[in-house]
Design a protein around this motif. Structure first.
Motif, short mmCIF file in Angstrom:
data_model
loop_
_atom_site.label_atom_id
_atom_site.label_comp_id
_atom_site.label_asym_id
_atom_site.label_seq_id
_atom_site.Cartn_x
_atom_site.Cartn_y
_atom_site.Cartn_z
N UNK A 172 0.81 -1.22 0.00
CA UNK A 172 0.00 0.00 0.00
C UNK A 172 0.84 1.28 0.00
N UNK A 173 2.10 1.14 -0.22
CA UNK A 173 2.95 2.32 -0.07
C UNK A 173 3.71 2.57 -1.37
N UNK A 174 3.55 3.72 -1.90
CA UNK A 174 4.29 4.06 -3.12
C UNK A 174 5.50 4.90 -2.75
N UNK A 175 6.58 4.63 -3.41
CA UNK A 175 7.80 5.36 -3.10
C UNK A 175 8.52 5.69 -4.41
N UNK A 176 8.98 6.89 -4.51
CA UNK A 176 9.72 7.27 -5.70
C UNK A 176 11.20 7.24 -5.40
N UNK A 177 11.91 6.52 -6.19
CA UNK A 177 13.34 6.42 -5.99
C UNK A 177 14.04 6.69 -7.32
N UNK A 178 15.07 7.47 -7.27
CA UNK A 178 15.83 7.73 -8.47
C UNK A 178 17.18 7.07 -8.34
N UNK A 179 17.44 6.11 -9.14
CA UNK A 179 18.74 5.47 -9.14
C UNK A 179 19.20 5.31 -10.57
N UNK A 180 20.48 5.13 -10.68
CA UNK A 180 21.06 4.97 -11.99
C UNK A 180 21.15 3.48 -12.29
N UNK A 181 20.73 3.09 -13.48
CA UNK A 181 20.58 1.66 -13.71
C UNK A 181 21.33 1.12 -14.91
N UNK A 182 21.00 1.61 -16.08
CA UNK A 182 21.57 0.98 -17.28
C UNK A 182 22.72 1.79 -17.86
N UNK A 183 23.74 1.08 -18.27
CA UNK A 183 24.90 1.67 -18.92
C UNK A 183 24.51 1.88 -20.38
N UNK A 184 24.04 3.07 -20.69
CA UNK A 184 23.47 3.34 -22.01
C UNK A 184 24.44 3.07 -23.15
N UNK A 185 25.72 3.25 -22.88
CA UNK A 185 26.73 2.97 -23.90
C UNK A 185 26.60 1.54 -24.40
N UNK A 186 26.23 0.64 -23.51
CA UNK A 186 26.06 -0.76 -23.90
C UNK A 186 24.68 -1.01 -24.49
N UNK A 187 23.64 -0.49 -23.85
CA UNK A 187 22.28 -0.82 -24.29
C UNK A 187 21.91 -0.13 -25.60
N UNK A 188 22.26 1.14 -25.72
CA UNK A 188 22.09 1.80 -27.01
C UNK A 188 23.18 1.37 -27.97
N UNK A 189 24.36 1.12 -27.40
CA UNK A 189 25.52 0.80 -28.23
C UNK A 189 25.35 -0.45 -29.06
N UNK A 190 24.79 -1.48 -28.47
CA UNK A 190 24.66 -2.74 -29.21
C UNK A 190 23.77 -2.56 -30.44
N UNK A 191 22.80 -1.69 -30.33
CA UNK A 191 21.91 -1.42 -31.47
C UNK A 191 22.68 -0.64 -32.54
N UNK A 192 23.48 0.32 -32.12
CA UNK A 192 24.31 1.06 -33.07
C UNK A 192 25.32 0.17 -33.77
N UNK A 193 25.91 -0.73 -33.03
CA UNK A 193 26.87 -1.67 -33.63
C UNK A 193 26.18 -2.50 -34.70
N UNK A 194 25.02 -3.01 -34.37
CA UNK A 194 24.29 -3.83 -35.35
C UNK A 194 24.04 -3.06 -36.63
N UNK A 195 23.68 -1.79 -36.51
CA UNK A 195 23.41 -0.97 -37.70
C UNK A 195 24.69 -0.71 -38.49
N UNK A 196 25.77 -0.39 -37.81
CA UNK A 196 27.04 -0.14 -38.49
C UNK A 196 27.49 -1.38 -39.26
N UNK A 197 27.38 -2.52 -38.62
CA UNK A 197 27.82 -3.76 -39.25
C UNK A 197 26.86 -4.15 -40.37
N UNK A 198 25.58 -3.91 -40.16
CA UNK A 198 24.60 -4.17 -41.23
C UNK A 198 24.97 -3.37 -42.48
#
Lengths: 446, 446
Positions: free
Chosen positions: B168-194
């Protein structure tokens, strides 16, 4: 067997310690026996799936990027025979997740065999491990993988996120997100391989950490019948092997990847984890004993309804052509998964359509690999029956999921008869396991 | 150049179409020139990082799992020279993310060079692509990778989740989670190699899809100074190459991995995405022109404060020993990242301590690779100064991030003088770029 030490700081450390110290002679006989049965079941699935186009594409990748030979055997449809453990398990992990008949660990909603066996087998072949070491590693892999899946919980698989759609508006949406077999699986693979490489607890912790930070696998593929499911399992093998080998060779991984503030729980299942699942009952409960054989060759979420429908039809002597409509009462995750695939345009996608699977089961009295074919996709009777199946959320069933995978179906016949039938434990569940047919004596060998 | 076609269904399809059709002669001169400069900058980073223990462990993995040679060159500290593209880029992608001096694309909070160049270089060597093809592929990789990162947004990098702590309790927490260089990066790599593999739009869409379903990379490693950062970049290369090659060889990937209901946005940045970023201005804005060179060899989130502090000290003739305290006013993501590392126990970790980095900059007048050493970690003056630095959230600066990376520092001197200084654009930002020192003529070559 080494018990978890209260002095260790985190649950993940306890898991790593247990992994590093478990010995074959610690294992109860039923654990050893079940592991052998699960392995044979996995091998059958792998052979059945080896000709899939996804496997062929992955073999081609391995041919271009990997070594020309190695000590680890491939089970695929090509003429290639061996490779390094990473590539062999990439291929075999994909093959074994094609026909949707590999085992399912209920509480974690994971298919452990398809990631643990290919990676442990490939590494065991590479390191000349004996059967006892292999079995011990598989037990470890199941345990760590399934505990990771249970820790992440059903909200990871079927995430319930209260997210902001607009700045001042909160909206609750339940969708299915992560393929737990891959995200929990990669951690299990790392542990199994760590055991085969004789890593100490500290190195094992690194292997688990490096595995967890690579955890990935989204369900988007299910919407357009593409082949990520096999990519997920193959890559979980590859990535877990990478994690364990690199840990041995000096690459430290995050020490608290499960519960850490920026770890898997925080990022992949925020606010919904079950920390006790990580280490509670370690060495007393065994995940291999909690895994179910899949009797039907369709998505496991269809099985409760298939079992209930077949039981209903047998009990009341109802024939396929007599059925007017079926309501499958089920849990939310099943609706999320099975609601994605529409009509089911491919053989694989059709296994994720509740309507199509129930049609197959009702017409054929079973839903085996040979019942899902290109011809079946064109069967007008099946397609017509499929339209008369609906799913309904059953709150009681949903509350028990995933500890129990119950199902209820309500059938209305064309002549007005109405029946309802429920199943408590599925055929293949540990509580309702399959009988053994062993003409080879394989299950007696280690 | 091919413009995006309104008739295409999704933004991701438009991106794939653009990727498949872009030609070298479409590229503005400044785009080509900047790509060359970024490549040279990346090469320096790779050479500088090649002796890191993480790289050595990954080389060992490549030696055991990969081919004994290939057409793609390794830039590492061993005697191994070549491998297949997947393993060469795994190694070079790790090497180039060691010294924290690789480029940074502001709006996506990504380091594109460290994933795009190693993968494009390795594949270009393998396929005998010429310089023009290589540059075109790199431009594509930057574009698709950074647009994916921008789409996922700063809440992906620094997730703000309203999650349930108790029922019953909502809490807002801001934390840093994903290393965007990797998560966005893998998609960019795929496009470059494609692009290098001359995939058509449909195959490119599959490559992007298979890349996105593998997207991973958590920040947990930062808490204990372990080596996942290099794993993330190396694996983004490997996984993106896998995605593109397997797409060419018949493995279909999800067609709407970015915006799909079970795609990257839904799972990795729920409710916080910026869909327009995927295709708006495609072919008009170029990500390579939006990427910044890193002047300081520390986490980019320290740079606004470093620049402001150095400017303040120069302007008011303040010396290192005269400073009593520093308050660095910054944005939330900086506080999240830089608050993780504690004192900074290793050279790499010390680059993520705002206090330590400002101490180094104040004492040495710079924060270059040679300023972050084992000796520096033991420098009592630096350690003492570090204690007198605090971070404060500045809402105005936070609101502009990540489009602008502004910084303000407030300094109190031991003699009571007080100064405040702000910087609008960092040294190395596109708006405040570095001057070129070219004694080799390399930048004139294609």
């Amino acid at each position: 067997m080494t018990q978890s030490r209260p002095s260790l700081e985190t649950r993940t450390e306890r898991l790593a310690q247990w992994t590093a110290n478990l010995q074959y002679h610690d294992l109860p006989d039923e654990v050893i026996q079940r592991t052998k049965e699960l392995f044979i079941d996995w091998l059958g699935c792998t052979i059945a799936g080896r000709h899939h186009p996804a496997v062929a594409a992955i073999v081609r990748f391995a041919t271009q990027m990997g070594p020309s030979s190695g000590k680890s055997e491939l089970i695929d449809g090509s003429l290639r025979l061996t490779s390094s453990p990473a590539f062999a398990s990439l291929i075999n992990g994909a093959s074994s997740h094609v026909v949707e008949q590999d085992d399912l660990h209920n509480r974690s909603i994971m298919h452990p065999a398809t990631v643990i066996f290919p990676s442990a087998l490939a590494v065991a072949q590479d390191t000349h491990a004996d059967g006892k070491e292999f079995i011990t590693a598989c037990v470890v892999g199941y345990e760590v993988g399934c505990r990771t899946g249970e820790y992440l919980g059903k909200r990871h698989y079927e995430v319930c996120t209260q997210f902001r759609v607009h700045v001042d508006e909160a909206k609750t949406t339940t969708v299915q997100k992560f393929h737990s077999t891959a995200t929990g699986g990669v951690v299990g693979v790392a542990a199994a391989v760590a055991r085969l490489l004789h890593l100490d607890a500290n190195q094992t912790l690194s292997a688990i950490g490096t595995a967890g930070t690579q955890a990935a696998g989204l369900w988007q593929f299910l919407l357009d019948a593409t082949h990520s499911k096999q990519v997920h399992t193959g890559k979980a093998c590859f990535d877990g092997i990478f994690a364990a080998y690199s840990a041995r060779d000096g690459l430290p991984g995050p020490r608290d990847i499960l519960e850490g503030a920026r770890g898997m729980g925080a990022a992949l299942a925020p606010g919904e984890t079950d920390p006790e699942a990580i280490s509670q009952g370690l060495g007393l409960d065994y995940a291999v004993l909690g895994s179910s054989f899949k009797w039907h060759a369709s998505c496991r979420h269809t099985h409760p309804s298939v079992d209930a429908l077949l039981a209903l039809m047998a009990k009341h002597q109802v024939k396929f052509h007599e059925i007017d409509s079926v309501v499958a009462r089920t849990y939310q995750a099943a609706i999320n998964v099975l609601g994605l695939t529409g009509r089911g345009e491919t053989v694989h996608q059709s296994k994720f359509s509740m309507g199509f699977v129930l049609a197959v089961a009702a017409k054929n009295g079973q839903a085996m690999i040979t019942d899902f074919t290109e011809e079946a996709l064109e069967d007008a009777e099946l397609r017509e029956f499929q339209q008369r199946v609906t799913m309904e959320l059953d709150p009681e069933i949903d509350a028990k999921f995933p500890k129990q995978w119950q199902g209820t179906v309500a059938v209305v016949c064309k002549d007005g008869r109405k029946y309802t039938e429920s199943v408590e434990y599925l055929k293949g569940d540990p509580e309702n396991s399959l009988t053994t047919y062993d003409s080879t004596g394989l299950s007696e060998q280690c």
